[in-house]
Design a protein around this motif. Sequence first.
Motif, PDB file in Angstrom:
ATOM      1  N   THR A  73       0.844  -1.201   0.000  1.00 14.04           N
ATOM      2  CA  THR A  73       0.000   0.000   0.000  1.00 14.04           C
ATOM      3  C   THR A  73       0.876   1.246   0.000  1.00 14.04           C
ATOM      4  N   GLY A  74       0.552   2.191  -0.879  1.00 17.36           N
ATOM      5  CA  GLY A  74       1.321   3.425  -1.004  1.00 17.36           C
ATOM      6  C   GLY A  74       0.712   4.586  -0.239  1.00 17.36           C
ATOM      7  N   GLN A  75       1.067   5.786  -0.650  1.00 16.84           N
ATOM      8  CA  GLN A  75       0.670   7.034   0.004  1.00 16.84           C
ATOM      9  C   GLN A  75       1.226   7.106   1.429  1.00 16.84           C
ATOM     10  N   VAL A  76       2.483   6.661   1.571  1.00 17.97           N
ATOM     11  CA  VAL A  76       3.159   6.669   2.863  1.00 17.97           C
ATOM     12  C   VAL A  76       4.606   7.113   2.656  1.00 17.97           C
ATOM     13  N   LEU A  77       5.132   7.839   3.642  1.00 15.34           N
ATOM     14  CA  LEU A  77       6.503   8.333   3.605  1.00 15.34           C
ATOM     15  C   LEU A  77       7.270   7.865   4.834  1.00 15.34           C
ATOM     16  N   LEU A  78       8.546   7.569   4.623  1.00 13.03           N
ATOM     17  CA  LEU A  78       9.494   7.294   5.704  1.00 13.03           C
ATOM     18  C   LEU A  78      10.229   8.591   5.989  1.00 13.03           C
ATOM     19  N   LEU A  79      10.107   9.105   7.192  1.00 14.18           N
ATOM     20  CA  LEU A  79      10.747  10.356   7.598  1.00 14.18           C
ATOM     21  C   LEU A  79      12.140  10.063   8.135  1.00 14.18           C
ATOM     22  N   GLY A  80      13.116  10.827   7.666  1.00 17.02           N
ATOM     23  CA  GLY A  80      14.459  10.754   8.186  1.00 17.02           C
ATOM     24  C   GLY A  80      15.469  10.423   7.105  1.00 17.02           C
ATOM     25  N   PRO A  81      16.690  10.796   7.316  1.00 15.68           N
ATOM     26  CA  PRO A  81      17.195  11.457   8.517  1.00 15.68           C
ATOM     27  C   PRO A  81      16.858  12.949   8.559  1.00 15.68           C
ATOM     28  N   LEU A  82      16.813  13.452   9.770  1.00 16.75           N
ATOM     29  CA  LEU A  82      16.670  14.878  10.067  1.00 16.75           C
ATOM     30  C   LEU A  82      18.026  15.330  10.599  1.00 16.75           C
ATOM     31  N   ALA A  83      18.626  16.305   9.940  1.00 15.80           N
ATOM     32  CA  ALA A  83      19.957  16.792  10.342  1.00 15.80           C
ATOM     33  C   ALA A  83      19.931  18.304  10.464  1.00 15.80           C
ATOM     34  N   VAL A  84      20.513  18.807  11.542  1.00 18.70           N
ATOM     35  CA  VAL A  84      20.659  20.251  11.767  1.00 18.70           C
ATOM     36  C   VAL A  84      22.111  20.503  12.134  1.00 18.70           C
ATOM     37  N   THR A  85      22.715  21.491  11.488  1.00 22.89           N
ATOM     38  CA  THR A  85      24.104  21.799  11.786  1.00 22.89           C
ATOM     39  C   THR A  85      24.258  22.049  13.294  1.00 22.89           C
ATOM     40  N   PRO A  86      25.262  21.466  13.925  1.00 17.93           N
ATOM     41  CA  PRO A  86      25.391  21.554  15.388  1.00 17.93           C
ATOM     42  C   PRO A  86      25.371  22.982  15.942  1.00 17.93           C
ATOM     43  N   ARG A  87      25.907  23.939  15.233  1.00 19.51           N
ATOM     44  CA  ARG A  87      25.951  25.301  15.781  1.00 19.51           C
ATOM     45  C   ARG A  87      24.563  25.936  15.898  1.00 19.51           C
ATOM     46  N   LEU A  88      23.568  25.349  15.208  1.00 16.69           N
ATOM     47  CA  LEU A  88      22.206  25.883  15.258  1.00 16.69           C
ATOM     48  C   LEU A  88      21.226  24.933  15.947  1.00 16.69           C
ATOM     49  N   ALA A  89      21.742  23.836  16.503  1.00 20.13           N
ATOM     50  CA  ALA A  89      20.886  22.869  17.185  1.00 20.13           C
ATOM     51  C   ALA A  89      20.156  23.538  18.347  1.00 20.13           C
ATOM     52  N   GLY A  90      18.937  23.101  18.570  1.00 18.62           N
ATOM     53  CA  GLY A  90      18.154  23.611  19.691  1.00 18.62           C
ATOM     54  C   GLY A  90      17.436  24.924  19.415  1.00 18.62           C
ATOM     55  N   GLN A  91      17.485  25.405  18.181  1.00 16.44           N
ATOM     56  CA  GLN A  91      16.841  26.677  17.845  1.00 16.44           C
ATOM     57  C   GLN A  91      15.505  26.486  17.129  1.00 16.44           C
ATOM     58  N   GLY A  92      15.028  25.248  17.047  1.00 21.34           N
ATOM     59  CA  GLY A  92      13.717  24.999  16.465  1.00 21.34           C
ATOM     60  C   GLY A  92      13.714  24.755  14.965  1.00 21.34           C
ATOM     61  N   ILE A  93      14.876  24.699  14.347  1.00 22.76           N
ATOM     62  CA  ILE A  93      14.927  24.505  12.894  1.00 22.76           C
ATOM     63  C   ILE A  93      14.415  23.116  12.525  1.00 22.76           C
TER      64      ILE A  93
END
Length: 167
Positions: A73-93
């Motif tokens: 069955t289609g119409q489905v997505l696998l999420l990831g990877p999610l990557a944020v540059t370490p210097r901006l981590a924790g800022q909600g990006i």
Amino acid sequence: MSPYVILFRPVTAADLLSIQDLQDLCFSPGRFARTAYRVREGGPEFSRHCLCASIGDEVVASLRMTPVTIGGTGQVLLLGPLAVTPRLAGQGIGRRLVGEALVRAREAGIRLVFLVGDLPYYERFGFAAVPEGQIKMPGPVNPARLLAIELAEGALEEFRGEVVGVR
């Protein structure tokens, strides 16, 4: 007020090298042995559902959204990877990328998004644990880390079986 402007946009082929560099910075080489990476192997490097965040010409965050089928069955997505540059981590990006990706996926008619990840992070978006044994990855996965969000009411019940990447 932020000293820079962050643009959230779909990934293009021109972004792929920058995204690879970002993922190399954020994750260990061992990531390629994980089951979710095996699902993505052989498929396109990005889909129309993938997003990134940039400051000027620099990609500072990326989110891959891979079309898959579950039990055929289609119409489905696998999420990831999610990557944020370490210097901006924790800022909600990362939160903004995931939130925007879910809105766009719903608008595109996607019924379910799932991932292998940490419930304490993803439950803020509405992700919940998949009932054990309902969705099977083609390799070892801690069943407590298999999470999903229905983008259409009752969609999770429609998806049972093996996850296969769309080629």
